[in-house]
Design a protein around this motif. Structure first.
Motif, mmCIF file in Angstrom:
data_model
loop_
_atom_site.group_PDB
_atom_site.id
_atom_site.type_symbol
_atom_site.label_atom_id
_atom_site.label_comp_id
_atom_site.label_asym_id
_atom_site.label_seq_id
_atom_site.Cartn_x
_atom_site.Cartn_y
_atom_site.Cartn_z
ATOM 1 N N PRO A 4 -0.079 -6.082 17.330
ATOM 2 C CA PRO A 4 -0.158 -4.617 17.389
ATOM 3 C C PRO A 4 -1.355 -4.070 16.610
ATOM 4 O O PRO A 4 -1.692 -4.570 15.544
ATOM 5 N N LEU A 5 -1.971 -3.053 17.180
ATOM 6 C CA LEU A 5 -3.037 -2.353 16.469
ATOM 7 C C LEU A 5 -2.428 -1.611 15.286
ATOM 8 O O LEU A 5 -1.289 -1.152 15.352
ATOM 9 N N GLN A 6 -3.200 -1.494 14.213
ATOM 10 C CA GLN A 6 -2.718 -0.816 13.013
ATOM 11 C C GLN A 6 -3.652 0.334 12.661
ATOM 12 O O GLN A 6 -4.828 0.321 12.998
ATOM 13 N N ASP A 7 -3.100 1.284 11.956
ATOM 14 C CA ASP A 7 -3.871 2.390 11.386
ATOM 15 C C ASP A 7 -4.236 1.978 9.962
ATOM 16 O O ASP A 7 -3.349 1.800 9.131
ATOM 17 N N PHE A 8 -5.503 1.808 9.708
ATOM 18 C CA PHE A 8 -5.941 1.335 8.392
ATOM 19 C C PHE A 8 -6.327 2.471 7.444
ATOM 20 O O PHE A 8 -6.895 2.239 6.394
ATOM 21 N N THR A 9 -5.985 3.688 7.803
ATOM 22 C CA THR A 9 -6.266 4.820 6.920
ATOM 23 C C THR A 9 -5.190 4.912 5.841
ATOM 24 O O THR A 9 -4.158 4.242 5.901
ATOM 25 N N THR A 10 -5.402 5.782 4.887
ATOM 26 C CA THR A 10 -4.429 5.963 3.806
ATOM 27 C C THR A 10 -3.170 6.683 4.287
ATOM 28 O O THR A 10 -2.173 6.702 3.575
ATOM 29 N N LYS A 11 -3.203 7.266 5.482
ATOM 30 C CA LYS A 11 -2.043 7.970 6.029
ATOM 31 C C LYS A 11 -1.070 7.026 6.742
ATOM 32 O O LYS A 11 -0.051 7.458 7.247
ATOM 33 N N ASN A 12 -1.379 5.758 6.764
ATOM 34 C CA ASN A 12 -0.548 4.769 7.443
ATOM 35 C C ASN A 12 0.708 4.460 6.637
ATOM 36 O O ASN A 12 0.777 4.720 5.436
ATOM 37 N N ASN A 32 0.811 -0.068 2.991
ATOM 38 C CA ASN A 32 -0.081 0.065 1.836
ATOM 39 C C ASN A 32 -1.023 -1.138 1.840
ATOM 40 O O ASN A 32 -0.678 -2.217 1.369
ATOM 41 N N TRP A 33 -2.228 -0.938 2.373
ATOM 42 C CA TRP A 33 -3.192 -2.031 2.550
ATOM 43 C C TRP A 33 -3.824 -2.467 1.239
ATOM 44 O O TRP A 33 -4.536 -3.473 1.212
ATOM 45 N N SER A 34 -3.581 -1.767 0.155
ATOM 46 C CA SER A 34 -4.156 -2.168 -1.135
ATOM 47 C C SER A 34 -3.348 -3.286 -1.789
ATOM 48 O O SER A 34 -3.778 -3.860 -2.787
ATOM 49 N N GLN A 35 -2.181 -3.600 -1.246
ATOM 50 C CA GLN A 35 -1.342 -4.651 -1.823
ATOM 51 C C GLN A 35 -1.794 -6.038 -1.363
ATOM 52 O O GLN A 35 -2.696 -6.172 -0.536
ATOM 53 N N VAL A 54 -1.626 -9.738 0.512
ATOM 54 C CA VAL A 54 -1.305 -10.095 1.886
ATOM 55 C C VAL A 54 0.190 -10.395 2.017
ATOM 56 O O VAL A 54 0.831 -9.988 2.994
ATOM 57 N N ALA A 55 0.778 -11.067 1.037
ATOM 58 C CA ALA A 55 2.212 -11.366 1.075
ATOM 59 C C ALA A 55 3.040 -10.083 1.088
ATOM 60 O O ALA A 55 4.019 -9.971 1.843
ATOM 61 N N ASP A 56 2.650 -9.109 0.286
ATOM 62 C CA ASP A 56 3.361 -7.829 0.272
ATOM 63 C C ASP A 56 3.169 -7.075 1.590
ATOM 64 O O ASP A 56 4.097 -6.428 2.082
ATOM 65 N N ILE A 57 1.985 -7.172 2.144
ATOM 66 C CA ILE A 57 1.717 -6.538 3.440
ATOM 67 C C ILE A 57 2.596 -7.165 4.514
ATOM 68 O O ILE A 57 3.148 -6.469 5.370
ATOM 69 N N ASP A 58 2.754 -8.486 4.466
ATOM 70 C CA ASP A 58 3.649 -9.154 5.413
ATOM 71 C C ASP A 58 5.050 -8.557 5.346
ATOM 72 O O ASP A 58 5.653 -8.240 6.375
ATOM 73 N N HIS A 59 5.570 -8.377 4.153
ATOM 74 C CA HIS A 59 6.923 -7.825 4.006
ATOM 75 C C HIS A 59 7.004 -6.396 4.538
ATOM 76 O O HIS A 59 8.019 -6.015 5.144
#
Length: 78
Positions: free
Chosen positions: A34-42, A45-48, A50-55
């Motif tokens: 799936p495409l993702q929105d990489f903005t801060t409004k998503n 939380n992309w600042s975490q 990779v393991a946290d992003i997976d969860h």
């Protein structure tokens, strides 16, 4: 940076692996990712890490425990 973390996620690599059977990397092999929105409004939380992003992705796409356990046991972290 966020897009790189997404590609490194076990979630995205699992979905990519469904259709990727050769080294070719055509647009078609990414069909299930799936495409993702990489903005801060998503909602991710992309600042975490990779393991946290997976969860976060598991929760976003409502994966069940068996699916999460399969991904976590079969896909090695990058």
């Amino acid at each position: 940076m966020a897009a790189l973390k997404y590609v490194k996620s076990k979630f995205a690599r699992t979905l990519l692996g469904i259709l990727k059977v050769t080294q070719d990397n055509s647009k078609e092999t990414w069909r299930f990712v799936p495409l993702q929105d990489f903005t801060t409004k998503n909602d991710i939380n992309w600042s975490q890490s990779v393991a946290d992003i997976d969860h976060q992705l598991y929760a976003k796409y409502k994966l069940i425990e068996d699916e999460i356990a399969f991904i976590e046991s079969m896909i090695k972290p990058m």
